[in-house]
Write a protein that holds these residues in place. Structure first.
Motif, mmCIF file in Angstrom:
data_model
loop_
_atom_site.group_PDB
_atom_site.id
_atom_site.type_symbol
_atom_site.label_atom_id
_atom_site.label_comp_id
_atom_site.label_asym_id
_atom_site.label_seq_id
_atom_site.Cartn_x
_atom_site.Cartn_y
_atom_site.Cartn_z
ATOM 1 N N PRO A 122 1.117 -1.153 -0.381
ATOM 2 C CA PRO A 122 0.103 0.006 -0.372
ATOM 3 C C PRO A 122 0.811 1.443 -0.148
ATOM 4 N N CYS A 123 0.484 1.952 -0.569
ATOM 5 C CA CYS A 123 0.729 3.373 -0.785
ATOM 6 C C CYS A 123 0.974 3.730 0.746
ATOM 7 N N GLN A 124 2.226 5.195 1.367
ATOM 8 C CA GLN A 124 1.448 5.337 2.217
ATOM 9 C C GLN A 124 2.235 6.918 2.263
ATOM 10 N N PRO A 125 1.810 7.650 3.333
ATOM 11 C CA PRO A 125 2.994 8.641 3.416
ATOM 12 C C PRO A 125 4.490 8.241 4.030
ATOM 13 N N PHE A 126 4.855 9.510 3.032
ATOM 14 C CA PHE A 126 6.060 9.580 4.488
ATOM 15 C C PHE A 126 6.068 10.673 4.995
ATOM 16 N N LEU A 175 1.869 6.742 -7.472
ATOM 17 C CA LEU A 175 3.009 6.754 -6.924
ATOM 18 C C LEU A 175 4.211 7.363 -6.872
ATOM 19 N N CYS A 176 4.143 7.392 -8.283
ATOM 20 C CA CYS A 176 5.451 8.798 -8.908
ATOM 21 C C CYS A 176 5.240 10.145 -8.312
ATOM 22 N N SER A 177 3.994 10.021 -8.742
ATOM 23 C CA SER A 177 3.864 11.698 -8.390
ATOM 24 C C SER A 177 3.224 12.112 -6.611
ATOM 25 N N HIS A 178 2.882 11.364 -6.033
ATOM 26 C CA HIS A 178 2.546 11.591 -4.447
ATOM 27 C C HIS A 178 3.670 12.277 -3.952
ATOM 28 N N ASP A 179 3.054 13.113 -2.996
ATOM 29 C CA ASP A 179 3.778 13.996 -2.467
ATOM 30 C C ASP A 179 5.181 14.704 -3.222
ATOM 31 N N LYS A 180 4.557 15.408 -3.847
ATOM 32 C CA LYS A 180 4.962 15.620 -4.950
ATOM 33 C C LYS A 180 6.687 15.676 -5.688
ATOM 34 N N ARG A 182 8.298 13.625 -3.873
ATOM 35 C CA ARG A 182 8.752 12.614 -2.349
ATOM 36 C C ARG A 182 8.678 11.415 -1.853
ATOM 37 N N THR A 183 7.676 11.392 -2.185
ATOM 38 C CA THR A 183 6.721 9.647 -1.557
ATOM 39 C C THR A 183 8.025 8.635 -2.560
ATOM 40 N N PHE A 184 8.697 8.574 -3.919
ATOM 41 C CA PHE A 184 8.965 7.594 -5.135
ATOM 42 C C PHE A 184 11.008 7.816 -4.759
ATOM 43 N N LYS A 185 10.916 8.973 -3.850
ATOM 44 C CA LYS A 185 12.704 9.480 -4.222
ATOM 45 C C LYS A 185 12.980 8.616 -3.105
ATOM 46 N N VAL A 186 12.464 8.683 -1.599
ATOM 47 C CA VAL A 186 12.334 7.564 -0.421
ATOM 48 C C VAL A 186 12.628 7.049 -0.683
ATOM 49 N N ILE A 187 11.344 5.991 -1.561
ATOM 50 C CA ILE A 187 11.935 4.689 -1.700
ATOM 51 C C ILE A 187 12.482 4.456 -3.373
ATOM 52 N N GLN A 188 12.567 4.831 -4.179
ATOM 53 C CA GLN A 188 14.647 4.573 -4.526
ATOM 54 C C GLN A 188 16.072 4.661 -3.937
ATOM 55 N N GLU A 189 15.637 5.793 -2.833
ATOM 56 C CA GLU A 189 17.259 5.832 -1.951
ATOM 57 C C GLU A 189 17.125 5.013 -0.669
ATOM 58 N N SER A 190 15.928 4.160 -0.778
ATOM 59 C CA SER A 190 15.551 2.901 -0.232
ATOM 60 C C SER A 190 16.251 2.094 -0.370
ATOM 61 N N LEU A 191 15.685 1.348 -1.785
ATOM 62 C CA LEU A 191 16.108 -0.205 -2.657
ATOM 63 C C LEU A 191 17.564 0.632 -2.610
#
Length: 381
Positions: A122-126, A175-180, A182-191
């Protein structure tokens, strides 16, 4: 509806069951149901698998759409997790096992070793406030800081603990545009921090089913195993025949799926009001020789996004079986729940044939890279 099974036990067994029931606070019926489920799972695990199969785990499994995809591609499921009890029921009816029910309480070390982690998380706010503060102080942050409190964190901690060869994640297009972004950036960086090479693409299911359904798919490969030069392409084959709505319709549909006069008038007035306001909100009549809108988990409410026109009658909703077909599930797939729950389940699921093609590519890539590693080892001996 639950079925009843009567069993006979001797006095000693009955007393033991009664004692356990009292101590655990669990009824005898519930305890025996769990025991029978575990027996069925053990029986399934005893079935030998091919040595060439890649193992995978099915997280946020829903009703098993991703599982079907990976089994079709030659995978073997060794663990599943899904918290919704109605989805668990459907999963059990089709795969003979109940998934674990709360991933946040599962010790990652207890999950079986596997080659591929599969998850439609699920997509949740980070929350990035704490991360930004640490960065401003020049202190390092990890995925624990960035993703704690989200279900994506559980994906990360399992990847870190078990280090599968690959993973495949699926989520909504936004998911790509969620929270401008930032959400997808966090996902990329974490992986990437976990040392996985990632690839992603927004894919539309309309080439495989008569539905416009865009989802992002993220694929990753372990760079500690395969090195930095991993490549992957979403080269998906197109269907030989373009699917249309007519292909999925049942021939004999109950009148209970026809909209009532009250609901049909409401939907028409609602659409007219929004059209006058200059936006496109409203019901959708699916073209029989075209594709439908995206089905969602709210479909059970009124079916407004995908309605089927009827001669001399109000439009009707899709039946649960038609929803299953719209997502590419085989007709052999069992639907043991109410219509309401079925609509929610299929609305939340994946386009099975599309995910099957991605799964084939993932496993093809793994086979190719594993062969290259094996060849290099032989050459150094």
């Amino acid at each position: 509806m639950a079925k009843q099974v009567h069993i006979r036990v001797d006095d000693t067994t009955y007393e033991e069951l009664n004692e356990y029931s009292t101590l655990s606070g669990q009824s005898m019926q519930d305890y025996l149901s769990v025991a029978i489920r575990q027996l069925l799972v053990k029986k399934r695990e005893d079935v030998p698998r091919k040595e060439t199969d890649y193992t995978f785990i099915d997280l946020f499994a829903g009703i098993g759409g991703m599982r079907i995809a990976y089994e079709r591609a030659g995978g073997h499921c060794v663990y599943s997790n899904e918290w919704n009890r109605y989805s668990q029921k459907t999963y059990f009816a089709n795969f003979g096992e109940y998934p674990d029910d709360d991933i946040t309480k599962v010790n990652a070390a207890d999950i079986p070793n596997h080659d591929i982690l599969v998850a439609g998380f699920p997509c949740q706010p980070f929350s990035i406030a704490g991360v930004s503060k640490k960065q401003s102080l020049g202190r390092a942050t990890g995925f624990e800081d960035k993703t704690q409190g989200t279900l994506f964190f559980d994906v990360c901690r399992i990847l870190k603990e078990k280090r599968p060869k690959a993973f495949m994640l699926e989520n909504v297009k936004n998911l790509c545009s969620h929270d401008k972004g930032r959400t997808f950036k966090v996902i990329q960086e974490s992986l990437e921090e976990l040392n996985y090479k990632i690839f992603f693409r927004i894919l539309d299911g309309k080439s495989y089913v008569p539905q416009h359904r865009e989802r992002i798919v993220i694929v990753g490969f372990d760079q500690e195993r395969y090195g930095k030069n991993v490549t992957f392409e979403f080269n998906l084959p197109l269907s030989e025949k373009t699917p249309v709505i007519r292909d999925i319709l049942e021939s004999d549909v109950s009148d209970k799926y026809t909209l009532s006069d009250k609901l049909w008038v409401y939907l028409q007035n609602y659409a007219a009001k929004h059209k006058a306001a200059g936006n496109g909100f409203g019901y959708g009549i699916a073209p029989l020789d075209g594709v439908s809108r995206t089905i969602s988990a709210r479909y059970y409410k009124d079916g407004s996004e995908i309605l089927i026109a009827q001669n001399g009658k109000n439009p009707r909703k899709l039946t649960p079986r038609e929803c299953a077909r719209l997502q590419g599930f085989p007709d052999s797939f069992k639907i043991p729940v109410s219509d309401t729950q079925a609509y929610k389940q299929f609305g939340n699921s994946v386009v099975v044939p599309l995910m099957s093609e991605v799964a084939k590519l993932v496993i093809y890539n793994l086979r190719k890279m594993d062969k290259e590693i094996a060849l290099r080892k032989r050459m150094t001996i």
